[in-house]
Design a protein around this motif. Structure first.
Motif, PDB file in Angstrom:
ATOM      1  N   LEU A  42       6.826 -42.070 -27.340  1.00 12.26           N
ATOM      2  CA  LEU A  42       7.115 -42.830 -28.554  1.00 12.26           C
ATOM      3  C   LEU A  42       8.484 -42.446 -29.110  1.00 12.26           C
ATOM      4  O   LEU A  42       8.973 -41.333 -28.849  1.00 12.26           O
ATOM      5  CB  LEU A  42       6.042 -42.566 -29.612  1.00 12.26           C
ATOM      6  N   PRO A  43       9.075 -43.330 -29.898  1.00 13.48           N
ATOM      7  CA  PRO A  43      10.351 -42.973 -30.549  1.00 13.48           C
ATOM      8  C   PRO A  43      10.171 -41.763 -31.456  1.00 13.48           C
ATOM      9  O   PRO A  43       9.085 -41.525 -31.990  1.00 13.48           O
ATOM     10  CB  PRO A  43      10.686 -44.232 -31.357  1.00 13.48           C
ATOM     11  N   ALA A  44      11.210 -41.015 -31.664  1.00 16.58           N
ATOM     12  CA  ALA A  44      11.146 -39.787 -32.461  1.00 16.58           C
ATOM     13  C   ALA A  44      10.650 -40.064 -33.874  1.00 16.58           C
ATOM     14  O   ALA A  44       9.877 -39.280 -34.443  1.00 16.58           O
ATOM     15  CB  ALA A  44      12.524 -39.133 -32.493  1.00 16.58           C
ATOM     16  N   ARG A  45      11.096 -41.182 -34.464  1.00 11.89           N
ATOM     17  CA  ARG A  45      10.682 -41.491 -35.825  1.00 11.89           C
ATOM     18  C   ARG A  45       9.172 -41.759 -35.902  1.00 11.89           C
ATOM     19  O   ARG A  45       8.507 -41.343 -36.854  1.00 11.89           O
ATOM     20  CB  ARG A  45      11.466 -42.700 -36.337  1.00 11.89           C
ATOM     21  N   ALA A  46       8.644 -42.440 -34.909  1.00 13.97           N
ATOM     22  CA  ALA A  46       7.213 -42.738 -34.889  1.00 13.97           C
ATOM     23  C   ALA A  46       6.408 -41.451 -34.722  1.00 13.97           C
ATOM     24  O   ALA A  46       5.369 -41.264 -35.371  1.00 13.97           O
ATOM     25  CB  ALA A  46       6.899 -43.708 -33.754  1.00 13.97           C
ATOM     26  N   ARG A  47       6.894 -40.573 -33.861  1.00  8.05           N
ATOM     27  CA  ARG A  47       6.200 -39.303 -33.670  1.00  8.05           C
ATOM     28  C   ARG A  47       6.209 -38.460 -34.945  1.00  8.05           C
ATOM     29  O   ARG A  47       5.224 -37.807 -35.284  1.00  8.05           O
ATOM     30  CB  ARG A  47       6.859 -38.519 -32.525  1.00  8.05           C
ATOM     31  N   LEU A  48       7.314 -38.510 -35.669  1.00  7.93           N
ATOM     32  CA  LEU A  48       7.414 -37.762 -36.925  1.00  7.93           C
ATOM     33  C   LEU A  48       6.440 -38.312 -37.965  1.00  7.93           C
ATOM     34  O   LEU A  48       5.786 -37.558 -38.688  1.00  7.93           O
ATOM     35  CB  LEU A  48       8.842 -37.823 -37.453  1.00  7.93           C
ATOM     36  N   ALA A  49       6.328 -39.639 -38.016  1.00  3.74           N
ATOM     37  CA  ALA A  49       5.408 -40.263 -38.974  1.00  3.74           C
ATOM     38  C   ALA A  49       3.963 -39.905 -38.649  1.00  3.74           C
ATOM     39  O   ALA A  49       3.161 -39.596 -39.548  1.00  3.74           O
ATOM     40  CB  ALA A  49       5.601 -41.780 -38.954  1.00  3.74           C
ATOM     41  N   LEU A  50       3.614 -39.917 -37.367  1.00  2.00           N
ATOM     42  CA  LEU A  50       2.256 -39.560 -36.969  1.00  2.00           C
ATOM     43  C   LEU A  50       1.963 -38.098 -37.278  1.00  2.00           C
ATOM     44  O   LEU A  50       0.860 -37.751 -37.733  1.00  2.00           O
ATOM     45  CB  LEU A  50       2.071 -39.822 -35.469  1.00  2.00           C
ATOM     46  N   ALA A  51       2.941 -37.239 -37.058  1.00  2.00           N
ATOM     47  CA  ALA A  51       2.757 -35.814 -37.345  1.00  2.00           C
ATOM     48  C   ALA A  51       2.543 -35.590 -38.838  1.00  2.00           C
ATOM     49  O   ALA A  51       1.709 -34.784 -39.252  1.00  2.00           O
ATOM     50  CB  ALA A  51       3.952 -35.022 -36.848  1.00  2.00           C
ATOM     51  N   ALA A  53       1.335 -37.762 -41.019  1.00  2.00           N
ATOM     52  CA  ALA A  53       0.019 -38.287 -41.391  1.00  2.00           C
ATOM     53  C   ALA A  53      -1.084 -37.313 -40.985  1.00  2.00           C
ATOM     54  O   ALA A  53      -2.027 -37.064 -41.748  1.00  2.00           O
ATOM     55  CB  ALA A  53      -0.199 -39.650 -40.738  1.00  2.00           C
ATOM     56  N   ALA A  54      -0.969 -36.754 -39.786  1.00  2.00           N
ATOM     57  CA  ALA A  54      -1.975 -35.791 -39.320  1.00  2.00           C
ATOM     58  C   ALA A  54      -1.988 -34.548 -40.200  1.00  2.00           C
ATOM     59  O   ALA A  54      -3.050 -33.994 -40.504  1.00  2.00           O
ATOM     60  CB  ALA A  54      -1.690 -35.415 -37.870  1.00  2.00           C
ATOM     61  N   ALA A  55      -0.794 -34.110 -40.618  1.00  2.00           N
ATOM     62  CA  ALA A  55      -0.709 -32.928 -41.472  1.00  2.00           C
ATOM     63  C   ALA A  55      -1.373 -33.167 -42.817  1.00  2.00           C
ATOM     64  O   ALA A  55      -2.057 -32.282 -43.358  1.00  2.00           O
ATOM     65  CB  ALA A  55       0.750 -32.533 -41.668  1.00  2.00           C
TER      66      ALA A  55
END
Length: 199
Positions: A42-51, A53-55
């Motif tokens: 996934l794009p870096a921005r999408a991965r950051l958003a998912l991280a 949300a999980a946090a």
């Protein structure tokens, strides 16, 4: 996968008790690695958003659990609230209350544990209930119940003997002069006797 094993085992239980939630942290490294492998394309921005949300979800869940995990009494109380027929939970809660010198509450917990137990651990519940009774001054009942069951690792015979001896010593302690005077005055008041020395 090894790190995820404890989490998977707990999740597979039909009625996992609250204390097991603390062990879910063991699977966190494996879960993070699995999440990274699943999202690495996934794009870096999408991965950051998912991280992020999980946090947030993880932090909220941890905050909710603090009330249950803050100490043993809260944990075992939550357990008996969720599974009121769990003998182990009642015995564990009773042990905590016994350590707090809440002997009447402890005796009630051990009584419930004995009621629900269908294993050899029932002898531990009866022994601990007898121990609590001895601390409450119910010496004869305590000794009769303790002697009626085999010794258990939960309570050594010498430990029970010590508290039972102290119980009988308290019961046999002679009244002080002050106590006699109070009891005498109380008795005279009930019978209507005149304690006056005037003639």
């Amino acid at each position: 996968l090894v790190a995820l094993a404890p989490t998977a085992a707990i999740a597979a239980l039909d009625n996992p008790w609250p204390g097991l939630g603390r062990w879910l942290y063991l699977g966190l490294p494996g879960l993070l690695l699995l999440a990274w492998l699943a999202t690495r394309r996934l794009p870096a921005r999408a991965r950051l958003a998912l991280a992020a949300a999980a946090a947030v979800v993880f932090a909220a869940a941890a905050e909710r659990s603090i009330a249950t995990w803050r100490d043993d009494e809260a944990l075992y109380q939550a357990m008996v609230d969720e599974t009121p027929d769990d003998a182990w939970a009642w015995r564990a809660l009773g042990t905590v209350r016994l350590a707090q010198s809440r002997d009447a509450d402890a005796a009630d917990c051990f009584h419930r544990a004995a009621h629900f137990d269908r294993t050899q651990e029932i002898h531990a519940a009866y022994a601990l209930e007898a121990f609590a009774w001895a601390r409450l001054g119910r010496c004869a009942e305590a000794e009769a119940q303790f002697r009626a069951h085999p010794e258990t690792p939960a309570l050594k015979t010498e430990d029970f003997d010590a508290v039972e001896t102290a119980c009988r010593a308290r019961m046999a302690k002679p009244l002080t002069t002050t106590t006699r005077r109070v009891k005498s005055t109380h008795a005279n008041g009930e019978t209507g006797a005149d304690t006056s020395t005037k003639r």
